[in-house]
Structures are given as structure tokens and as C-alpha cells.
Design an enzyme around this catalytic site. Structure first.
Site, short mmCIF file in Angstrom:
data_model
loop_
_atom_site.label_atom_id
_atom_site.label_comp_id
_atom_site.label_asym_id
_atom_site.label_seq_id
_atom_site.Cartn_x
_atom_site.Cartn_y
_atom_site.Cartn_z
N PHE A 1 46.25 35.21 33.20
CA PHE A 1 45.73 36.50 33.64
C PHE A 1 46.73 37.02 34.67
O PHE A 1 47.11 36.30 35.59
CB PHE A 1 44.34 36.31 34.25
CG PHE A 1 43.66 37.58 34.66
CD1 PHE A 1 43.00 38.35 33.72
CD2 PHE A 1 43.68 38.00 35.97
CE1 PHE A 1 42.37 39.53 34.11
CE2 PHE A 1 43.06 39.17 36.36
CZ PHE A 1 42.39 39.93 35.42
N ARG B 1 37.44 40.17 22.31
CA ARG B 1 36.99 38.92 22.95
C ARG B 1 35.46 38.91 23.01
O ARG B 1 34.85 39.88 23.43
CB ARG B 1 37.55 38.90 24.36
CG ARG B 1 38.12 37.59 24.82
CD ARG B 1 38.80 37.72 26.16
NE ARG B 1 38.06 38.44 27.17
CZ ARG B 1 38.14 38.20 28.48
NH1 ARG B 1 38.90 37.23 28.92
NH2 ARG B 1 37.46 38.92 29.33
N TYR C 1 31.92 35.54 39.54
CA TYR C 1 31.20 36.65 38.89
C TYR C 1 31.28 36.58 37.36
O TYR C 1 30.77 37.45 36.67
CB TYR C 1 31.68 38.02 39.39
CG TYR C 1 33.18 38.27 39.32
CD1 TYR C 1 33.80 38.58 38.13
CD2 TYR C 1 33.96 38.22 40.47
CE1 TYR C 1 35.16 38.81 38.06
CE2 TYR C 1 35.32 38.45 40.42
CZ TYR C 1 35.92 38.75 39.22
OH TYR C 1 37.26 38.96 39.16
N LYS C 2 31.94 35.55 36.83
CA LYS C 2 32.02 35.37 35.37
C LYS C 2 30.85 34.46 34.95
O LYS C 2 29.71 34.87 35.04
CB LYS C 2 33.40 34.84 35.00
CG LYS C 2 34.49 35.89 35.32
CD LYS C 2 35.91 35.41 35.13
CE LYS C 2 36.88 36.55 35.46
NZ LYS C 2 38.28 36.09 35.59
N ASP D 1 43.41 26.96 38.06
CA ASP D 1 42.57 28.16 38.08
C ASP D 1 41.42 27.93 37.10
O ASP D 1 41.64 27.75 35.90
CB ASP D 1 43.41 29.38 37.67
CG ASP D 1 42.63 30.67 37.82
OD1 ASP D 1 41.42 30.66 37.50
OD2 ASP D 1 43.21 31.68 38.22
C1 LIG Z 1 39.07 36.86 36.33
C2 LIG Z 1 40.33 36.24 36.79
C3 LIG Z 1 40.88 36.60 38.02
C4 LIG Z 1 40.21 37.64 38.86
O1 LIG Z 1 40.81 37.78 40.10
P1 LIG Z 1 40.13 38.73 41.18
O2 LIG Z 1 40.88 38.50 42.41
O3 LIG Z 1 38.68 38.37 41.24
O4 LIG Z 1 40.25 40.14 40.68
C5 LIG Z 1 42.03 35.94 38.42
N1 LIG Z 1 42.61 35.01 37.66
C6 LIG Z 1 42.12 34.65 36.45
C7 LIG Z 1 42.79 33.60 35.63
C8 LIG Z 1 40.96 35.28 35.98
O5 LIG Z 1 40.47 34.95 34.79
#
Ligand SMILES: *Cc1c(COP(=O)(O)O)cnc(C)c1O
Length: 396
Positions: free
Chosen positions: A132, A372, A226-227, A201
Site C-alpha cells: 500500500f 476487491r 478501522y479495517k 505491517d
Molecule cells: C490501510 C493501510 C494503511 C493506512 O494508513 P493510514 O495511515 O491509516 O492512512 C497503511 N498501510 C497499509 C498496508 C494499509 O493497508
């Protein structure tokens, strides 16, 4: 009868049987879901557990409204550690190693700087090539500040690519596009054999699959709440620092909340001896206590059951695709080296997802062409999986 009526009827019977035998079926009732919608984006924004609204109202009315400033000492200041301890069993961490603070992006920055500082004399950071984007952006900034170079490598190749120059690797446990699950034990072991440290992560694995940070000897980890943890839009992330690294954990956003004596108002920084040194400033209490309430759904839950249901949802998704859309270009591994999502490449891309939205099926779209479908074992049903594939067949 149309050509697919027979397979749809038999898949519907199968879905009903699977939903009837689902050991997590009762969990769905704990969520406030729109009955018109089939929700497949719990991996981007988890659905709200019903108790959250009431809890947040109580926090505002009582803790804020009546207790006022006294609430900081009574409950709020310690909330990041207390809630961290609630997340710890979900990521296989013994007590004292998880704290809730800031966002994933901010925490990636803190952890990567701390990791390269903990491993001096090396000049390279390996970053998951498919990550991401924010993780890669932050890694680039860390490299600018510390003088390291960033090399982008797929997680599966990190074991062979980490070498005597590698200070740290930043790897995703589950890939956000394909849903592929990476092998945390073997990658961590190989990274360690090369003398590097592993930052994991967990954004797409926490709350979806059992994570075993301690057992894998992971060094550092970050995850989103939040996921799959359903903490609410923008709820704060969490940080894991293995006990053995805490005394040396030297993070760059060392603010007063991570100080050994935050209310002593000392002019110089002295780090808290424990995990609290990963904190920076005043925590966002309303979001954090919404997350606290949302975590109640995990009390007493067997993660093996959660994992089994998530895999069964995915397996059924594949079965529906095979029957109804045999030419679907599936990106997600069909074997069980996957998290809880099914991704399908579709030339219609965003337009196809828009059409799904119009029919009440909410997944999401990742450019250039990936649809997705997140599978949240706590509330997604097999009937909804069949609905998603049936509607996809109609609109693509
Ligand atoms: C959802 C996600 C994020 C989100 O980062 P925020 O700082 O909350 O915007 C970061 N890294 C990965 C791999 C994610 O899936």
C-alpha cells in the site's frame, strides 16, 4: 429457466446450509448493518458494532461532560496501553508490547527510524514492492533523513535479498491487492539470518487471521484498527515493539506522551522504560474509546474459528465464480496462503464496481483493474457471497 438458474439454485442451497452451520452466525447480530446492502469492504472500513454508538455517547456525556479534566487521570491517559493489551492476543503478543497511537502512516515512520537506529552500520531498507503506497512513501522519507537507500522487493523474495547491507525490512503480512498471505515465520527467520530487523505491517491480517508476532520473533509491527477490527473511520493504529528491543527503542517522534514522567514537565526527554515510549502526544480519546467498545466483539472469540470461516467464505466465493463466471480473472491465491478477500481483475474496473454499488453490493476498486471483495468473518454471510457473484455476473 435461464442457463444459470440451476447452478444458482444449488449454490443458494449450499449457501443456506453453510450459513446454517456457521459457528459465528450469532456475531452478525452484534453489528449495525444495513439489511439492503451486502457489504464487502470491511477490509477498508469495518462495520460498526452496535455497542459503539452508546459507548461514545456515554464517553461524551459522562467522562467528558461530567468528569471533565478529571477523566484524563481517571481513565483517558492509560487508554492507549489498556487498549493495546486488548489487541495483543489478536496479534500473538504477550503483555507489555502493544500500544495504540497515531495512524499507521505515522507509526510506520516511527518504527522504521527506530529499526535502522537499532541496527547501525548498514545502509539499506527493503520495502515490500507491492505495498500500500503510504508505507513506501514513508520509507522513502526515512531513507532521506537517515541516509539509507530503499530497495523495493516482493516479500516472497526478501529472504534471498536481505544481506549484510540491510538494516531493516518493511513487509506486509497480507497483500492489500491480491490478498496473498506472506509467511511471517520463514521471512522473519531469513531476515534475521542476514542480520536485519523485520517490521511487519498487519493492516490486512489483524482481525482476519491469527497473527503470531512473539512466536515468529518479529521485531516490530504496526496495524490498522478501522479495517477488520471495526474501530471506526480513522481510529488509531497500534504499534508492537518486541520486549527485547524496548530498552533501545529510539523513535523519532518522541513527544511528551512517551516521556518517563509526562506530567513532570521536565525540559529534557527521558523515554518511558516500556512500550509507552512509542507514544507521541495527546491521544484521540473519542476514536480510541470507540475502538475500545468495538473490541468487545472479540472477547472469548476463538481465532481458529474466525480463520476457518474466512477461508470457507473465500472457498465458496471461488466456487460461485467457477460456476457462474468461469472466465473470471482471479488474482487471489486459491490455496490457503491468503487473507480474507477475493480480488478479481475486470476490464470494466471502476465502472463494474459502480454498477455493483447501484445493486447494493459494496466492494472496492483498486487501480488499474482490480475489484476487491473483503470477507469479514464476523458478519459476512455465504448468502451474500452468492449475491455478490450473481450481481457481478449480471453487470460485468
Ligand atoms: C490501510 C493501510 C494503511 C493506512 O494508513 P493510514 O495511515 O491509516 O492512512 C497503511 N498501510 C497499509 C498496508 C494499509 O493497508
Amino acid at each position: 429457466m435461464t442457463e444459470t438458474a440451476a447452478p444458482v439454485a444449488s449454490l443458494a442451497a449450499e449457501a443456506a446450509a453453510l450459513d446454517g452451520a456457521d459457528p459465528l452466525a450469532a456475531k452478525r447480530a452484534e453489528f449495525d448493518l444495513d439489511p439492503e446492502v451486502a457489504y464487502f469492504d470491511g477490509n477498508s472500513l469495518g462495520a460498526p458494532p452496535k455497542n459503539v454508538a452508546e459507548r461514545v455517547t456515554e464517553v461524551i456525556r459522562q467522562q467528558w461532560g461530567r468528569r471533565l479534566i478529571r477523566s484524563w487521570e481517571e481513565t483517558w491517559w492509560a487508554a492507549p496501553q489498556r487498549i493495546g493489551e486488548r489487541i495483543a492476543p489478536l496479534v500473538g503478543a504477550a503483555a507489555g508490547q502493544v500500544v495504540v497511537a497515531d495512524s499507521t502512516s505515522v507509526d510506520v515512520f516511527k518504527l522504521l527510524v527506530a529499526a535502522v537506529r537499532a541496527n547501525p552500520g548498514r545502509d539499506e531498507i527493503l520495502v515490500d514492492a507491492g505495498t500500500f503506497p503510504t508505507d513506501g512513501y514513508l520509507a522513502d522519507q526515512v531513507a532521506r533523513l537517515t541516509g539509507h537507500t530503499v530497495r523495493r522487493v516482493p516479500v516472497a523474495r526478501m529472504p534471498g535479498e536481505a544481506n549484510e547491507r540491510t538494516a531493516a525490512v518493511l513487509a506486509n503480512h497480507v497483500d492489500y491487492v491480491s490478498g496473498q498471505l506472506h509467511d511471517m515465520p520463514s521471512v522473519t527467520e531469513a531476515v534475521h539470518a542476514a542480520g536485519a530487523l523485520a517490521v511487519w505491517d498487519l493492516c490486512h491480517s489483524v482481525g482476519a487471521i491469527p497473527v503470531r508476532l512473539d512466536a515468529c520473533a518479529a521485531d516490530f509491527a504496526v496495524g490498522c484498527t478501522y479495517k477488520f477490527l471495526n474501530g471506526g473511520p480513522g481510529s488509531p493504529a497500534f504499534v508492537y515493539v518486541a520486549q527485547r528491543h524496548q530498552a533501545e527503542f529510539d523513535q523519532p517522534l518522541a513527544g511528551w506522551a512517551g516521556h518517563a514522567d509526562p506530567f513532570g514537565m521536565e525540559p529534557g526527554y527521558r523515554a518511558n522504560p516500556g512500550i509507552e515510549r512509542a507514544r507521541t502526544g495527546t491521544p484521540d480519546i473519542l476514536s480510541m474509546l470507540a475502538l475500545d467498545a468495538a473490541l468487545d466483539v472479540w472477547d472469548g472469540l476463538d481465532l481458529a474459528v474466525l480463520r476457518a470461516k474466512g477461508l470457507a467464505l473465500g472457498d465458496f466465493f471461488f466456487r460461485c465464480l467457477d460456476e457462474l463466471i468461469p472466465d473470471a480473472d482471479v488474482v487471489t491465491p486459491r490455496n490457503h496462503a491468503r487473507g480474507h478477500q477475493v480480488s478479481v481483475r475486470d476490464p470494466g474496473g471502476r465502472k463494474t464496481m459502480d454498477a455493483l454499488y447501484a445493486r447494493g453490493v459494496l466492494g472496492d476498486f483498486r487501480p488499474p483493474d482490480v475489484l476487491r471483495f473483503g470477507l469479514a468473518p464476523l458478519y459476512t454471510t455465504f448468502g451474500e457471497v452468492l449475491r455478490a457473484v450473481t450481481v457481478l455476473r449480471e453487470v460485468r
